[in-house]
Design an enzyme around this catalytic site. Structure first.
Site, PDB file in Angstrom:
ATOM      1  N   GLY A  80      15.734  -2.738  21.018  1.00  0.00           N
ATOM      2  CA  GLY A  80      14.629  -2.121  21.763  1.00  0.00           C
ATOM      3  C   GLY A  80      13.406  -2.033  20.873  1.00  0.00           C
ATOM      4  O   GLY A  80      13.387  -1.260  19.918  1.00  0.00           O
ATOM      5  N   GLY A  97      10.493  -0.909  21.696  1.00  0.00           N
ATOM      6  CA  GLY A  97       9.567  -0.023  22.405  1.00  0.00           C
ATOM      7  C   GLY A  97       8.930   0.957  21.448  1.00  0.00           C
ATOM      8  O   GLY A  97       8.838   0.712  20.234  1.00  0.00           O
ATOM      9  N   ASN A  98       8.491   2.081  21.997  1.00  0.00           N
ATOM     10  CA  ASN A  98       7.762   3.053  21.172  1.00  0.00           C
ATOM     11  C   ASN A  98       8.605   3.570  20.015  1.00  0.00           C
ATOM     12  O   ASN A  98       8.171   3.558  18.871  1.00  0.00           O
ATOM     13  CB  ASN A  98       7.305   4.224  22.048  1.00  0.00           C
ATOM     14  CG  ASN A  98       6.279   3.768  23.050  1.00  0.00           C
ATOM     15  OD1 ASN A  98       5.351   3.039  22.705  1.00  0.00           O
ATOM     16  ND2 ASN A  98       6.437   4.167  24.296  1.00  0.00           N
ATOM     17  N   VAL A  99       9.816   4.011  20.318  1.00  0.00           N
ATOM     18  CA  VAL A  99      10.667   4.583  19.269  1.00  0.00           C
ATOM     19  C   VAL A  99      11.115   3.482  18.304  1.00  0.00           C
ATOM     20  O   VAL A  99      11.026   3.643  17.076  1.00  0.00           O
ATOM     21  CB  VAL A  99      11.893   5.300  19.891  1.00  0.00           C
ATOM     22  CG1 VAL A  99      12.842   5.778  18.804  1.00  0.00           C
ATOM     23  CG2 VAL A  99      11.448   6.472  20.758  1.00  0.00           C
ATOM     24  N   LYS A 146      16.207  19.654  33.317  1.00  0.00           N
ATOM     25  CA  LYS A 146      15.702  18.304  33.567  1.00  0.00           C
ATOM     26  C   LYS A 146      15.467  18.194  35.054  1.00  0.00           C
ATOM     27  O   LYS A 146      16.169  18.829  35.858  1.00  0.00           O
ATOM     28  CB  LYS A 146      16.754  17.275  33.139  1.00  0.00           C
ATOM     29  CG  LYS A 146      16.223  15.898  32.909  1.00  0.00           C
ATOM     30  CD  LYS A 146      15.811  15.689  31.457  1.00  0.00           C
ATOM     31  CE  LYS A 146      15.278  14.295  31.218  1.00  0.00           C
ATOM     32  NZ  LYS A 146      14.951  14.051  29.815  1.00  0.00           N
TER      33      LYS A 146
END
Ligand code: NAD
Length: 365
Positions: free
Chosen positions: A190, A192-194, A90
Site C-alpha cells: 500500500g 497510500g498516505n500511511v 464508530k
C-alpha cells in the site's frame, strides 16, 4: 475481539450487541436527504467515544451493523492501550460516497451526532473527507480531524506512520535483539498516505524497502522520492523473501491463503483489521513463529493526533505521545510471553484492565 465476518440475523441483533458489550447503537434515518446511518458506541468509561464515520455501499444492512459494531469495539481497545481518555465508537453511513453526498446530507448527519450530546465524537474515515467534516461541524461541535485552516489537526497520516514505524522498530528489537533496521528487508503493502510516510522513515534508517500497490500513480510517488525502492506485483507480496511485512492497504490480508506463503519474521503495519479471522489467524501466525504487532496498538498515532486536537493541537506533542508506541509494543510482547498468550490477546487484556481500573475509581465515592 470477535471474528471479522459472521452472519447477523435480525432477531439476534441484541444478543450480538450484548455479547460485544456495546452501550448504545443509534439508527439514523432522514427521508429528505436519503441519509441512513448507524452510530455504534461501544464503551465510554474512559471518555467520549471517538471514531470516524465510514461511508460505504454495504451488501446488506446486517453487514453495515456488523462493521459498525466491530470497528467501534476496536476503537475502545485502541484508545485504552494508547493511554487516551477516550472511549470507542464508530459510525457507518450506508451509501455510495461518489454519488450520495450533499451539504444537506452531512449537515443532517451532524444533527444526529449532536443529538448524542458529546457522547460520540466523529472524524474522517474511509469514504468521508475533510469537506464532509466541515459540513458536519456546521451542526455540531463533536467533530475532530478538521483541516488546519479551521483550527484542526489536518492529515493524521504522518503521525500514524510514525507510530507504525515505532511499533515496527520495537518488533525488530524483540526479534533481533536491537532495533536497527539497516539492511532489513521491509515489504510495505500500500503506497497510500500511511505507506508513503512509513517508507520515508524506513529509508532514513537504511532499510531495504519493497513496495506494492494496485495503482501505478501511487507507486510512482514512492519511486520518484526513493528510486532505490523495488516495486513488487500485488500477488507476489506474500511470498517474497523479507524480514518484515508491513500491511498498509486494506484489512484481512492475513488469512488462510496468505499466512502459509509468508517468508518473514515480523508483521507490523498500519492497516486496520489485518487478521481476517482474529483468533484463527493469530494462531496461524504463532504456529509459524511470526511475531505480530497488533494493528490497533501500532496504528494509534492517528487517534492520538485527533485527541490532541481536542486538547488544543500541537503536532510536536502528538508525535511525542506517539513515540510511546515503541514502549507500549514492547510491554505487550513481554506480557504475551509472560502470560503465555498471543500478542493480540495481551493487547486486549491490557486495554480491558485499564478500562476496569478506571471504571472502579469512577464508581467509588
Ligand atoms: P490510502 O487510501 O491513502 O492508501 C491505501 C493504499 O493501498 C492505496 O494507495 C491503495 O491503492 C492501496 N491498495 C489497495 N488495495 C491494495 C492491494 N491489494 N495491494 C496493494 N495496495 C493496495 O489509505 P491510508 O490512509 O494510507 O490508510 C492505509 C491503512 O491504514 C488503512 O487500512 C487505514 O484504515 C489504516 N489507518 C490509517 C490511518 C491514517 O491516519 N490514515 C490511521 C489508522 C489506520
Amino acid at each position: 475481539m470477535s471474528a471479522t465476518t459472521a452472519n447477523l440475523a435480525s432477531d439476534v441483533i441484541f444478543d450480538k450487541i450484548a455479547s460485544m458489550g456495546h452501550e448504545q447503537v443509534v439508527f439514523c434515518h432522514d427521508e429528505k436527504t436519503g441519509l441512513r446511518a448507524i452510530i455504534a458506541i461501544h464503551n465510554t468509561v474512559l471518555g467520549p467515544a471517538l471514531g470516524g464515520t465510514r461511508m460505504w455501499q454495504y451488501a446488506s444492512d446486517a453487514d453495515a451493523i456488523l462493521d459498525a459494531l466491530r470497528l467501534s469495539e476496536g476503537m475502545t481497545y485502541k484508545a485504552a492501550v494508547a493511554g487516551l481518555n477516550l472511549g470507542g465508537g464508530k459510525a457507518v453511513i450506508l451509501g455510495d460516497p461518489r454519488k450520495d453526498k450533499s451539504e444537506a446530507f452531512f449537515r443532517r448527519y451532524g444533527k444526529f451526532v449532536d443529538s448524542l450530546g458529546g457522547k460520540y465524537i466523529t472524524a474522517e474515515d474511509v469514504g468521508t473527507s475533510k469537506a464532509d467534516m466541515e459540513y458536519i461541524a456546521m451542526e455540531t461541535d463533536h467533530v475532530s480531524g478538521l483541516p488546519e485552516h479551521k483550527g484542526g489537526s489536518g492529515d493524521p497520516s504522518p503521525v500514524t506512520a510514525y507510530g507504525v514505524y515505532m511499533g515496527l522498530k520495537a518488533s525488530a528489537k524483540k526479534v533481533y535483539g536491537n532495533d536497527q533496521l539497516v539492511g532489513k528487508k521491509v515489504m510495505v503493502q500500500g503506497a497510500g498516505n500511511v505507506g508513503r510516510y512509513l517508507i520515508d522513515n524506513l529509508i532514513k534508517d537504511g532499510a531495504v524497502v519493497y513496495v506494492s500497490d494496485i495503482f501505478e500513480d501511487q507507486l510512482q510517488k514512492v519511486t520518484a522520492a526513493h528510486p532505490g525502492v523495488k516495486v513488487i506485483a500485488p500477488n507476489d507480496v506474500y511470498g517474497i523473501d523479507m524480514d518484515i511485512y508491513a500491511p498498509c492497504a486494506l484489512g484481512a490480508t492475513l488469512n488462510d491463503d496468505t499466512i502459509p506463503q509468508l517468508r518473514c519474521a515480523i508483521v507490523a503495519g498500519g492497516a486496520n483489521n489485518q487478521l481476517k479471522d482474529t483468533s484463527k489467524h493469530m494462531q496461524m501466525l504463532m504456529d509459524r513463529g511470526i511475531l505480530y504487532a497488533p494493528d490497533f496498538v501500532i496504528n494509534a498515532g492517528g487517534l492520538i493526533n485527533v485527541y490532541s486536537e481536542l486538547e488544543g493541537y500541537n503536532r510536536q506533542n502528538a508525535l511525542s505521545k506517539t513515540e510511546h508506541i515503541y514502549d507500549q509494543t514492547l510491554a505487550i510482547f513481554d506480557a504475551a510471553a509472560n502470560e503465555g498468550i498471543s500478542t493480540l490477546e495481551a493487547s486486549v487484556r491490557i486495554a480491558r484492565r485499564r478500562i476496569e481500573a478506571v471504571a472502579n475509581i469512577k464508581t467509588r465515592l
